[in-house]
Design a protein around this motif. Sequence first.
Motif, PDB file in Angstrom:
ATOM      1  N   TYR A 136       0.828  -1.199   0.000  1.00 39.54           N
ATOM      2  CA  TYR A 136       0.000   0.000   0.000  1.00 39.54           C
ATOM      3  C   TYR A 136       0.867   1.254   0.000  1.00 39.54           C
ATOM      4  N   TYR A 137       1.966   1.234   0.744  1.00 35.68           N
ATOM      5  CA  TYR A 137       2.886   2.382   0.754  1.00 35.68           C
ATOM      6  C   TYR A 137       3.366   2.681  -0.669  1.00 35.68           C
ATOM      7  N   SER A 174       1.867   1.850  -3.436  1.00 42.66           N
ATOM      8  CA  SER A 174       0.700   2.297  -4.198  1.00 42.66           C
ATOM      9  C   SER A 174       0.404   3.768  -3.923  1.00 42.66           C
ATOM     10  N   GLU A 175       0.390   4.138  -2.658  1.00 41.19           N
ATOM     11  CA  GLU A 175       0.111   5.528  -2.272  1.00 41.19           C
ATOM     12  C   GLU A 175       1.180   6.464  -2.832  1.00 41.19           C
ATOM     13  N   ARG A 176       2.438   6.047  -2.732  1.00 48.39           N
ATOM     14  CA  ARG A 176       3.539   6.867  -3.257  1.00 48.39           C
ATOM     15  C   ARG A 176       3.398   7.058  -4.774  1.00 48.39           C
ATOM     16  N   THR A 236       0.428   9.443  -5.521  1.00 46.88           N
ATOM     17  CA  THR A 236       0.818  10.811  -5.175  1.00 46.88           C
ATOM     18  C   THR A 236       1.751  11.389  -6.235  1.00 46.88           C
ATOM     19  N   TYR A 249      -0.665   6.168 -12.866  1.00 44.25           N
ATOM     20  CA  TYR A 249      -0.511   5.260 -11.720  1.00 44.25           C
ATOM     21  C   TYR A 249      -0.373   3.815 -12.198  1.00 44.25           C
ATOM     22  N   ARG A 270      -7.800   0.573   1.179  1.00 47.36           N
ATOM     23  CA  ARG A 270      -7.134   1.878   1.219  1.00 47.36           C
ATOM     24  C   ARG A 270      -6.930   2.446  -0.184  1.00 47.36           C
ATOM     25  N   VAL A 271      -6.690   1.570  -1.160  1.00 50.57           N
ATOM     26  CA  VAL A 271      -6.578   2.037  -2.547  1.00 50.57           C
ATOM     27  C   VAL A 271      -7.924   2.591  -3.015  1.00 50.57           C
ATOM     28  N   ALA A 319      -8.418   5.985  -1.461  1.00 53.13           N
ATOM     29  CA  ALA A 319      -7.579   6.990  -2.130  1.00 53.13           C
ATOM     30  C   ALA A 319      -8.198   7.406  -3.464  1.00 53.13           C
TER      31      ALA A 319
END
Length: 198
Positions: A54-55, A57-59, A62, A92, A127-128, A131
């Motif tokens: 997830y980290y 993915s979030e990075r 962003t 992404y 969480r994805v 987001a």
Amino acid sequence: MNPSAEDIVRAAARWIDRGVRVDTSAFAQDLGISRSTLFRRVGNREDLLGDALYYLSERTLTAAARTWEREEGDVVRNAAGELRCLAIMREYRSVLAASAGFRRFLDDEPVLAIRLLTDPDGRVQPRVIAAHVELLRRDVDAGGFEPSVGLDSLCYAIVRLGEAFLYSDVLASRTPDLDAASTLLGALVEGRVPSKTL
């Protein structure tokens, strides 16, 4: 060194990104902590991998948003008429698909990878989806489009469809077709197929 849970997750993400298998013994040793300390701080290997994925993915999401802002500013659509959220999602998926470390994880541990990435109760997919809700809400609030269904349902469909294409080689022995994914997601979000594909 006394790494926090966040430090540990970021370190695991770096291992995945470099294509290194996260073996908990070697990983804990590299961090200078015991396996029991590792487990106390971040849970078992699957918990750690889920948080690290997830980290990443979030990075990636962003960074894709920053690319839009750098190239297009604060507009909701670019000169070609592409909606900001769709362009960010396209970038992404493209970056994730091109990540050698991420692909290696999928190739080396496909069953585990798919379970971690697509579990509706896991550490990644919910969480994805959240987001993506925030990403689309920004465009809705700016008057970029009006969704036909609630954002939660729309983003659930977006993420699931994106997964089907992004991981199609593992899920269905099909070569990932990110262009088709972008076309279908555009139709899903805007309720129409772009004329260039007709």
